[in-house]
Design an enzyme around this catalytic site. Structure first.
Site, PDB file in Angstrom:
ATOM      1  N   GLY A   1      44.990  25.765  40.374  1.00  0.00           N
ATOM      2  CA  GLY A   1      44.264  25.155  41.485  1.00  0.00           C
ATOM      3  C   GLY A   1      42.793  25.485  41.373  1.00  0.00           C
ATOM      4  O   GLY A   1      42.415  26.421  40.658  1.00  0.00           O
TER       5      GLY A   1
ATOM      6  N   GLN B   1      34.408  27.113  44.564  1.00  0.00           N
ATOM      7  CA  GLN B   1      34.379  27.962  43.369  1.00  0.00           C
ATOM      8  C   GLN B   1      33.415  27.453  42.310  1.00  0.00           C
ATOM      9  O   GLN B   1      33.037  28.187  41.403  1.00  0.00           O
ATOM     10  CB  GLN B   1      35.786  28.065  42.754  1.00  0.00           C
ATOM     11  CG  GLN B   1      36.755  28.820  43.626  1.00  0.00           C
ATOM     12  CD  GLN B   1      38.140  28.819  43.015  1.00  0.00           C
ATOM     13  OE1 GLN B   1      38.902  27.878  43.175  1.00  0.00           O
ATOM     14  NE2 GLN B   1      38.486  29.875  42.291  1.00  0.00           N
TER      15      GLN B   1
ATOM     16  N   CYS C   1      43.112  34.739  40.887  1.00  0.00           N
ATOM     17  CA  CYS C   1      42.094  33.761  41.257  1.00  0.00           C
ATOM     18  C   CYS C   1      41.075  33.661  40.133  1.00  0.00           C
ATOM     19  O   CYS C   1      40.662  34.684  39.580  1.00  0.00           O
ATOM     20  CB  CYS C   1      41.411  34.209  42.555  1.00  0.00           C
ATOM     21  SG  CYS C   1      40.129  33.079  43.116  1.00  0.00           S
TER      22      CYS C   1
ATOM     23  N   HIS D   1      45.885  29.272  49.479  1.00  0.00           N
ATOM     24  CA  HIS D   1      44.851  29.959  48.693  1.00  0.00           C
ATOM     25  C   HIS D   1      43.594  29.081  48.584  1.00  0.00           C
ATOM     26  O   HIS D   1      42.472  29.564  48.763  1.00  0.00           O
ATOM     27  CB  HIS D   1      45.441  30.292  47.313  1.00  0.00           C
ATOM     28  CG  HIS D   1      44.511  30.934  46.336  1.00  0.00           C
ATOM     29  ND1 HIS D   1      44.685  32.230  45.877  1.00  0.00           N
ATOM     30  CD2 HIS D   1      43.405  30.469  45.702  1.00  0.00           C
ATOM     31  CE1 HIS D   1      43.722  32.523  45.013  1.00  0.00           C
ATOM     32  NE2 HIS D   1      42.932  31.475  44.876  1.00  0.00           N
TER      33      HIS D   1
HETATM   34  O1  GNR Z   1      45.330  29.854  38.760  1.00  0.00           O
HETATM   35  C1  GNR Z   1      45.630  30.351  39.859  1.00  0.00           C
HETATM   36  N1  GNR Z   1      46.831  30.952  40.007  1.00  0.00           N
HETATM   37  C2  GNR Z   1      47.322  31.363  41.238  1.00  0.00           C
HETATM   38  C3  GNR Z   1      48.432  32.206  41.241  1.00  0.00           C
HETATM   39  C4  GNR Z   1      48.975  32.623  42.431  1.00  0.00           C
HETATM   40  C5  GNR Z   1      48.413  32.228  43.623  1.00  0.00           C
HETATM   41  C6  GNR Z   1      47.293  31.413  43.641  1.00  0.00           C
HETATM   42  C7  GNR Z   1      46.752  30.975  42.452  1.00  0.00           C
HETATM   43  S1  GNR Z   1      45.380  29.918  42.464  1.00  0.00           S
HETATM   44  C8  GNR Z   1      44.629  30.340  40.949  1.00  0.00           C
HETATM   45  C9  GNR Z   1      43.455  29.431  40.667  1.00  0.00           C
HETATM   46  C10 GNR Z   1      42.390  29.662  41.716  1.00  0.00           C
HETATM   47  O2  GNR Z   1      41.665  30.607  41.737  1.00  0.00           O
HETATM   48  N2  GNR Z   1      42.312  28.787  42.661  1.00  0.00           N
HETATM   49  O3  GNR Z   1      41.440  28.947  43.668  1.00  0.00           O
HETATM   50 NI    NI Z   2      41.156  31.108  43.816  1.00  0.00          NI
END
Ligand code: GNR
Ligand code: NI
Length: 170
Positions: free
Chosen positions: A46, A51, A91, A133
């Site tokens: 995501g 970001q 993240c 998230h």
């Molecule tokens: O790549 C991502 N993996 C993830 C794993 C567990 C919970 C949330 C995430 S989101 C993250 C990518 C990201 O930072 N999105 O804002």
């Molecule tokens: Ni994130």
């Protein structure tokens, strides 16, 4: 085609609040495309516009193995939630740090897609976690904000070891 720079904690721009998108125009489509490319290049599931230093309520997600099931959520909101669930999160803005976070287990959510169509749906599992998230990012929140003081201390120590976060002592 453009790869965007992903901001890293503790960059204060990650704390800015995103503004709702008013028109799903060509700009929006171009941003979503660049964000997807950036997300794939960084192996994320995501990415929120915050970001990449764009204060717009736009999120991209792709949970599929083959990276061919992308979703673009414009002005996403959580309508209701149910239960709690703990899972390990990471993240792209907090590289190489993973910790357990408790979130709602099931959510009802609403967003606009790239055609400007309003969609309401239910989510659970990883999709529910990811949507929560990403919406947090749009509000200037990070998953590490949920850490206990002890875990926060541990993260602080880890960051202190990285040269780029060291403050020179004069
Ligand atoms: O790549 C991502 N993996 C993830 C794993 C567990 C919970 C949330 C995430 S989101 C993250 C990518 C990201 O930072 N999105 O804002
Ligand atoms: Ni994130």
């Amino acid at each position: 085609m453009a790869l965007l720079e992903v901001l890293h904690f503790p960059d204060s721009r990650l704390r800015k609040k995103a503004v709702p998108v008013e028109n799903v125009d060509e700009n929006c489509h171009a941003l979503a495309k660049d964000m997807l490319e950036t997300m794939y290049a960084n192996r994320g599931i995501g990415l929120a516009a915050t970001q990449v230093n764009i204060q717009k309520c736009l999120v991209v997600i792709d949970l599929s193995e083959d990276k061919n099931e992308s979703m673009c959520l414009i002005n996403p909101e959580i309508l209701s939630s149910e239960g709690t669930e703990e899972s390990q999160e990471g993240c792209l803005s907090v590289p190489e740090y993973y910790e357990m976070v408790t979130r709602a287990e099931k959510i009802k959510y609403r967003y606009m897609d790239l055609n400007g169509e309003v969609i309401e749906d239910d989510a659970d599992g990883l999709l529910a976690i990811c949507i929560q998230h990403e919406i947090d990012h749009l509000d200037g929140k990070l998953f590490i904000d949920y850490l206990s003081p002890m875990k926060r201390q541990r993260l602080r120590k880890k960051l202190d070891k990285q040269e780029k976060f060291q403050v020179p002592v004069l």
